[in-house]
Design an enzyme around this catalytic site. Sequence first.
Site, mmCIF file in Angstrom:
data_model
loop_
_atom_site.group_PDB
_atom_site.id
_atom_site.type_symbol
_atom_site.label_atom_id
_atom_site.label_comp_id
_atom_site.label_asym_id
_atom_site.label_seq_id
_atom_site.Cartn_x
_atom_site.Cartn_y
_atom_site.Cartn_z
ATOM 1 N N HIS A 246 0.939 -1.305 0.111
ATOM 2 C CA HIS A 246 0.264 0.266 -0.009
ATOM 3 C C HIS A 246 0.828 1.260 0.106
ATOM 4 O O HIS A 246 0.293 2.277 -0.780
ATOM 5 C CB HIS A 246 -1.038 0.062 1.111
ATOM 6 C CG HIS A 246 -0.291 -0.030 2.385
ATOM 7 N ND1 HIS A 246 0.238 -1.266 3.109
ATOM 8 C CD2 HIS A 246 -0.044 1.082 3.538
ATOM 9 C CE1 HIS A 246 0.626 -0.886 4.287
ATOM 10 N NE2 HIS A 246 0.504 0.616 4.522
ATOM 11 N N ASP A 247 1.992 1.442 0.591
ATOM 12 C CA ASP A 247 2.867 2.671 0.930
ATOM 13 C C ASP A 247 4.019 2.577 -0.290
ATOM 14 O O ASP A 247 4.973 3.301 0.050
ATOM 15 C CB ASP A 247 3.334 2.475 2.136
ATOM 16 C CG ASP A 247 2.314 3.344 3.072
ATOM 17 O OD1 ASP A 247 1.478 3.913 2.421
ATOM 18 O OD2 ASP A 247 2.340 3.354 4.314
ATOM 19 N N LYS A 250 5.772 5.387 -1.179
ATOM 20 C CA LYS A 250 6.620 6.495 -0.510
ATOM 21 C C LYS A 250 8.027 6.436 -0.721
ATOM 22 O O LYS A 250 8.898 7.228 -0.685
ATOM 23 C CB LYS A 250 6.639 6.021 1.018
ATOM 24 C CG LYS A 250 5.329 6.404 1.733
ATOM 25 C CD LYS A 250 5.298 5.851 3.051
ATOM 26 C CE LYS A 250 4.055 6.494 3.954
ATOM 27 N NZ LYS A 250 3.771 5.930 5.279
ATOM 28 N N HIS A 275 1.855 9.925 -2.612
ATOM 29 C CA HIS A 275 2.428 8.488 -2.593
ATOM 30 C C HIS A 275 1.296 7.406 -3.143
ATOM 31 O O HIS A 275 1.636 6.416 -3.464
ATOM 32 C CB HIS A 275 3.133 7.873 -1.099
ATOM 33 C CG HIS A 275 2.027 7.714 -0.240
ATOM 34 N ND1 HIS A 275 1.393 8.631 0.558
ATOM 35 C CD2 HIS A 275 1.409 6.348 0.221
ATOM 36 C CE1 HIS A 275 0.536 7.956 1.484
ATOM 37 N NE2 HIS A 275 0.550 6.754 1.403
ATOM 38 N N HIS A 301 -5.972 3.582 -0.033
ATOM 39 C CA HIS A 301 -5.894 3.342 1.451
ATOM 40 C C HIS A 301 -6.095 4.529 2.181
ATOM 41 O O HIS A 301 -6.142 4.330 3.426
ATOM 42 C CB HIS A 301 -4.902 2.398 1.737
ATOM 43 C CG HIS A 301 -3.541 3.338 1.903
ATOM 44 N ND1 HIS A 301 -2.669 3.366 0.522
ATOM 45 C CD2 HIS A 301 -2.704 3.727 2.627
ATOM 46 C CE1 HIS A 301 -1.707 4.068 0.663
ATOM 47 N NE2 HIS A 301 -1.698 4.097 2.040
ATOM 48 N N HIS A 302 -5.976 5.691 1.615
ATOM 49 C CA HIS A 302 -6.025 7.047 2.480
ATOM 50 C C HIS A 302 -7.673 7.783 2.135
ATOM 51 O O HIS A 302 -7.810 8.707 2.411
ATOM 52 C CB HIS A 302 -4.961 7.878 2.020
ATOM 53 C CG HIS A 302 -3.669 7.535 2.983
ATOM 54 N ND1 HIS A 302 -3.725 7.553 4.243
ATOM 55 C CD2 HIS A 302 -2.484 7.114 2.383
ATOM 56 C CE1 HIS A 302 -2.628 7.077 4.653
ATOM 57 N NE2 HIS A 302 -1.904 6.616 3.598
ATOM 58 N N ASP A 330 -4.184 -0.287 8.393
ATOM 59 C CA ASP A 330 -3.042 0.740 8.257
ATOM 60 C C ASP A 330 -3.046 1.638 9.420
ATOM 61 O O ASP A 330 -1.871 1.756 9.945
ATOM 62 C CB ASP A 330 -2.935 1.277 6.854
ATOM 63 C CG ASP A 330 -1.718 2.067 6.650
ATOM 64 O OD1 ASP A 330 -0.460 1.705 7.354
ATOM 65 O OD2 ASP A 330 -1.985 3.306 6.203
HETATM 66 P P1 C2E Z 1 1.695 6.413 8.434
HETATM 67 O O1 C2E Z 1 2.664 7.103 9.476
HETATM 68 O O2 C2E Z 1 1.870 4.993 7.991
HETATM 69 O O3 C2E Z 1 0.153 6.714 8.856
HETATM 70 C C1 C2E Z 1 -0.922 6.064 8.356
HETATM 71 C C2 C2E Z 1 -1.896 6.959 8.686
HETATM 72 O O4 C2E Z 1 -2.517 6.650 10.202
HETATM 73 C C3 C2E Z 1 -2.270 8.192 8.594
HETATM 74 O O5 C2E Z 1 -2.382 8.648 7.366
HETATM 75 C C4 C2E Z 1 -3.252 8.578 9.641
HETATM 76 O O6 C2E Z 1 -4.636 8.339 9.001
HETATM 77 C C5 C2E Z 1 -3.084 7.708 10.579
HETATM 78 N N1 C2E Z 1 -2.293 8.135 11.548
HETATM 79 C C6 C2E Z 1 -1.107 7.972 11.762
HETATM 80 N N2 C2E Z 1 -0.450 8.673 12.996
HETATM 81 C C7 C2E Z 1 -1.673 9.427 13.591
HETATM 82 C C8 C2E Z 1 -1.708 10.112 14.610
HETATM 83 O O7 C2E Z 1 -0.905 10.376 15.466
HETATM 84 N N3 C2E Z 1 -3.256 10.634 14.863
HETATM 85 C C9 C2E Z 1 -4.143 10.340 13.908
HETATM 86 N N4 C2E Z 1 -5.253 10.843 14.280
HETATM 87 N N5 C2E Z 1 -4.164 9.492 12.941
HETATM 88 C C10 C2E Z 1 -2.496 9.112 12.548
HETATM 89 P P2 C2E Z 1 -1.781 10.207 6.788
HETATM 90 O O8 C2E Z 1 -2.430 11.183 8.120
HETATM 91 O O9 C2E Z 1 -2.675 10.497 5.373
HETATM 92 O O10 C2E Z 1 -0.626 10.193 6.799
HETATM 93 C C11 C2E Z 1 0.008 9.647 5.659
HETATM 94 C C12 C2E Z 1 1.545 9.461 5.833
HETATM 95 O O11 C2E Z 1 1.818 10.721 5.836
HETATM 96 C C13 C2E Z 1 1.812 8.915 7.183
HETATM 97 O O12 C2E Z 1 1.861 7.513 7.152
HETATM 98 C C14 C2E Z 1 3.215 9.551 7.309
HETATM 99 O O13 C2E Z 1 4.184 8.562 6.519
HETATM 100 C C15 C2E Z 1 2.949 10.755 6.931
HETATM 101 N N6 C2E Z 1 2.965 11.656 7.873
HETATM 102 C C16 C2E Z 1 1.843 12.182 8.221
HETATM 103 N N7 C2E Z 1 1.861 13.084 9.131
HETATM 104 C C17 C2E Z 1 3.212 13.333 9.468
HETATM 105 C C18 C2E Z 1 4.082 14.182 10.190
HETATM 106 O O14 C2E Z 1 3.539 14.998 11.038
HETATM 107 N N8 C2E Z 1 5.391 13.900 9.965
HETATM 108 C C19 C2E Z 1 6.003 13.150 9.118
HETATM 109 N N9 C2E Z 1 7.205 13.150 9.118
HETATM 110 N N10 C2E Z 1 5.005 12.183 8.548
HETATM 111 C C20 C2E Z 1 3.906 12.465 8.479
HETATM 112 FE FE FE Z 2 -0.202 5.380 3.312
HETATM 113 FE FE FE Z 3 1.717 1.901 5.968
#
Ligand code: C2E
Ligand code: FE
Ligand code: FE
Length: 401
Positions: A246-247, A250, A275, A301-302, A330
Amino acid sequence: MEHERFDLEPLPRRDLDPQELLRVIFDYAAKIASARILEHVLLLMADMGRDMIVSDRCTVWLLDVNKNELWSKVAHGLDEIRIPKTAGLVGYAVTHDKAVFIDDAYTNEEYQPYLLNGALLTDQQTGYRTKALMVIPFRNNQGEIIGAYQAINKMTATEQFSAKDMEYLTLAASYAGKSLESALLTNEIEETQKEIIFTIGEIGECRSKETGNHVKRVAEYSYVLALGLGLSHEEAALLKMASPMHDIGKMAIPDAILMKPGKLTEEEFNRIQNHTVIGYHLLKASKRPILQSAATVAYEHHEKWNGTGYPRGLRGEEIHIFGRITAIADVFDALGSERVYKKAWELDRILELFKAERGEHFDPAVVDVFFHKLPDILQIRDTYVDTHGEKPSLKTKKRRH
Ligand code: C2E
Ligand code: FE
Ligand code: FE
Ligand code: SIN
Ligand code: SIN
Ligand code: SIN
């Protein structure tokens, strides 16, 4: 005897960008998966490693435990080549369980004895000039060393292998170890493809410093949820194989953004959101059902049930069921794991979010199955704990009902 190439492509070439790298892996993965002869698999893997890191040559060596020898095949050569198990740098790497990284074989002192009865000896016989050298041992599924990747001469301006090259060749080696064992033992194409898929999925995850077990957990959660929703075993199995990718998109997002410890700017988050689209385009070219499903999962997936997700803002059942399932798998795993940008959440907090997002972010039917199957889900989480890097939160406190 094969003639040495003096008409090498002129230096410098350049390193591949992430999308070219993925293309190389996919192209070779497709060929390797349909190769019927072990020798062909060896050659294809060697070529894959060579193209991934832009080296002049790459050889995949296999250990013959009965004869205490390492053997390989070279392109165009009729016979296999064999060396004693302890000969040269490859022998050193395999017997000492050590990856070796040399900038210039002619000035290196540390490995001089091994170079003298390996690469330098070969150079003397052939007139080739070995400069940069990299050897990475690989293991089977039981963790035993069964061979090594050897790469010679970097074809870019630096003429040296980088840490990134080492990372990529290590990845190729991990894939080689697993699928060569499949090829050796069972010759089962299906198994080989599964390994390819997990390995490819891990590329996307490695880049964001999520460890390999993330893709395994997401695969297992997705399978349980799919069955719980009443999908057939075939569909559930298809999703299980597709969801690890899925990712994958990235890969193409710069480290500076992906690894940023703090909050993202709007522009940075827009780039990360891409991504989904990148993954879709990378995967959709293949006609194979697994990769077709993977393309859908990467794309959707998003998306959110209420229509506020990305990239297309699909809502409700416009989102493919595979996308709706992987979304939950995820996020459950992302929340329970530490990331560069966040701490792991405790289980209670995750479950609260899932209740709040039922019918908002998530398909209510999938949320209901999730709660119904929670014991199975937690069992999976405990089985595939991350062994290095961050761990998912193990604090599975008693829940109040
Ligand atoms: P990921 O880290 O694999 O997170 C996947 C999804 O899990 C996120 O999609 C979100 O729906 C949920 N998620 C993860 N952490 C949190 C959280 O602390 N609170 C809530 N409410 N949901 C959470 P999303 O938001 O579309 O983000 C996609 C990807 O973007 C993330 O994959 C990560 O790689 C990146 N990302 C998102 N926010 C940040 C950030 O603040 N800093 C960095 N470095 N990367 C980020
Ligand atoms: Fe993703
Ligand atoms: Fe993932
Ligand atoms: C395969 O064909 O075996 C899978 C990879 C692809 O089609 O790109
Ligand atoms: C060889 O090229 O003959 C294998 C061993 C080595 O180069 O170290
Ligand atoms: C997100 O951060 O977008 C995921 C969960 C939520 O909608 O609060």
